[in-house]
Design an enzyme around this catalytic site. Structure first.
Site: not given
Ligand code: DGL
Length: 258
Positions: A12-13, A75, A151, A183, A185
């Site tokens: 993931d990011s 992600c 984050e 998402c 996150h």
């Molecule tokens: N966690 C990522 C998702 O499920 C997005 C995170 C980001 O925008 O970097 O889309």
């Protein structure tokens, strides 16, 4: 060359995909796992489709070069932009995520989808809505800046209420029945999201999160291919990041407490 007990790679990011990793670990505790966070390039969800494609491929390559037996794109944003290309590029199973709109649509009434701005504007997601005939039933909100709040540990109840009060005002007196956590996150603040929606738009909002489906799909694919690593011993979980070393402790803690 990967064998059946080589790690399963997740990326993931940032920290979001740890929610998917933990779900998979609970389902398959004897597997080994390698998690890569491309923190240096986060957030993906505010970038163009081409940039996301390039970054996602590079992140998957980090895992591939470490000899993982499968890749989980933990992600939604990266899946939308690049899962097809990834499947063409790597000769191993690639499991992806998408917002859990399909199960949510089984609920009578209106569904709110919260995801990154990139996810809700990408062609793959729009095609999914078309296939599901979701017109008029789904309200999409691209949550700019929410990933950064999570984050940085700034998504407490009050801050989230402030964040949503501006962005969801357009719903006015609309009644919602379900919310899709689109998402990875957002899984970490799922309860706070539900609490806010329940006091403003739902009576008891049903929450749909794609991480469960992705973990089940991962198990199914590995089992079909005879690639499950079974045994009594707990597997190993390792973290990597393109960000600073200090993040690794945070990830371990998050994994243990989620
Ligand atoms: N966690 C990522 C998702 O499920 C997005 C995170 C980001 O925008 O970097 O889309």
């Amino acid at each position: 060359m990967a064998d059946i007990c080589s790690p399963i790679g997740f990326f993931d990011s940032g920290l979001g995909g740890i929610s998917v990793l933990k779900t998979a670990f609970e389902l398959m505790p004897s597997e080994n796992y390698l998690y890569y966070s491309d923190y240096k390039n986060a957030p993906y969800g505010e970038k163009s489709e081409d940039e996301i494609k390039e970054l996602s491929l590079a992140a998957a390559k980090v895992l591939y070069d470490r000899g993982v037996k499968a890749i989980v794109v933990a992600c939604n944003t990266a899946t939308s932009a690049s899962v097809k290309m990834m499947r063409d590029s790597f000769n191993l199973p690639v499991i992806s995520m998408e917002p859990a709109v399909k199960p949510a649509l089984k609920v009578e009434g209106k569904v709110l989808v919260l995801a990154t701005p990139a996810t809700v504007s990408q062609t793959r997601y729009k095609k999914l809505l078309e296939r599901l005939d979701a017109d008029g039933k789904v309200i999409n909100v691209g949550c700019s800046g929410l990933v950064e709040m999570i984050e940085e540990g700034r998504a407490d109840r009050e801050s989230l209420a402030r964040y949503f009060s501006g962005r969801l005002d357009f719903l006015k007196k609309e009644k919602l029945d379900a919310v899709v956590i689109g998402c990875t996150h957002y899984s970490f603040i799922e309860n706070t999201i539900k609490e806010y929606l329940d006091s403003n738009y739902c009576s008891d909002c049903l929450v749909f999160d794609g991480r469960f489906g992705t973990a089940r799909q991962l198990k199914h694919v590995l089992s079909e291919k005879g690639m499950l690593c079974e045994g009594k011993k707990k597997g190993n979980v390792e973290f990597l990041t393109s960000g600073s070393e200090g993040l690794l402790e945070t990830y371990k803690k998050l994994f243990n407490t989620f």
